[in-house]
Motif scaffolding. Structure first.
Motif, PDB file in Angstrom:
ATOM      1  N   HIS A  42     -56.869  59.417 -16.085  1.00 15.15           N
ATOM      2  CA  HIS A  42     -57.146  60.672 -16.778  1.00 15.15           C
ATOM      3  C   HIS A  42     -58.077  61.571 -15.965  1.00 15.15           C
ATOM      4  CE1 HIS A  42     -54.800  60.171 -20.393  1.00 15.15           C
ATOM      5  NE2 HIS A  42     -55.170  58.889 -20.393  1.00 15.15           N
ATOM      6  N   GLN A  45     -55.763  63.385 -13.764  1.00 10.32           N
ATOM      7  CA  GLN A  45     -55.081  64.442 -14.507  1.00 10.32           C
ATOM      8  C   GLN A  45     -56.031  65.623 -14.746  1.00 10.32           C
ATOM      9  OE1 GLN A  45     -51.510  64.090 -16.170  1.00 10.32           O
ATOM     10  NE2 GLN A  45     -51.726  63.171 -14.158  1.00 10.32           N
ATOM     11  N   GLY A  85     -53.683  66.811 -22.752  1.00 11.39           N
ATOM     12  CA  GLY A  85     -54.346  65.711 -22.062  1.00 11.39           C
ATOM     13  C   GLY A  85     -55.367  65.012 -22.939  1.00 11.39           C
ATOM     14  N   PRO A  96     -48.081  61.742 -18.318  1.00 11.83           N
ATOM     15  CA  PRO A  96     -48.444  62.792 -17.360  1.00 11.83           C
ATOM     16  C   PRO A  96     -48.349  64.179 -17.996  1.00 11.83           C
ATOM     17  CG  PRO A  96     -46.803  61.303 -16.425  1.00 11.83           C
ATOM     18  CD  PRO A  96     -46.933  60.961 -17.871  1.00 11.83           C
ATOM     19  N   GLY A 101     -48.584  66.998 -13.862  1.00  9.68           N
ATOM     20  CA  GLY A 101     -48.999  65.614 -14.021  1.00  9.68           C
ATOM     21  C   GLY A 101     -48.471  64.638 -12.999  1.00  9.68           C
TER      22      GLY A 101
END
Length: 107
Positions: A42, A45, A85, A96, A101
């Motif tokens: 994460h 991301q 997200g 993603p 992503g």
């Protein structure tokens, strides 16, 4: 079609808060939970989203008229991706982000 990676359920439960925080301050999970693959995913991301939004703001900010008209829509898109997200991390998922992503910046 990109599939979601799977993570250890105990890692997900332990580091869910770090994963959510990664979308606001992507570097915090890298410092606070450096051994968590879930938090690191994460954080990646979040970093990708941050760099994309900064790049969009710089580029569209320099384009007279058309760029200035498109800038609020780009920022809205960034905000929507941020919410996606955060919700994914809060649910313990690792889907993603749409469009951006698939890029891995943090190994």
């Amino acid at each position: 079609m990109q599939h979601s990676p799977s993570f250890d359920p105990s890692d997900v439960q332990t580091n869910k808060g770090m994963a959510i925080l990664a979308y606001i301050l992507f570097f915090v999970p890298l410092i606070a939970a450096p051994n968590s693959p879930f938090a690191k995913y994460h954080a990646n991301q979040g970093l990708t989203l941050f760099l994309t939004c900064v790049a969009l703001n710089i580029v569209l900010g320099f384009i007279p008229f058309l760029g200035w008209v498109l800038l609020p829509f780009a920022n809205l898109g960034c905000f929507v991706l941020l919410i996606i997200g955060i919700l994914s991390a809060a649910q313990g998922g690792a889907k993603p982000l749409p469009i951006i992503g698939k890029y891995t910046l943090i190994k």
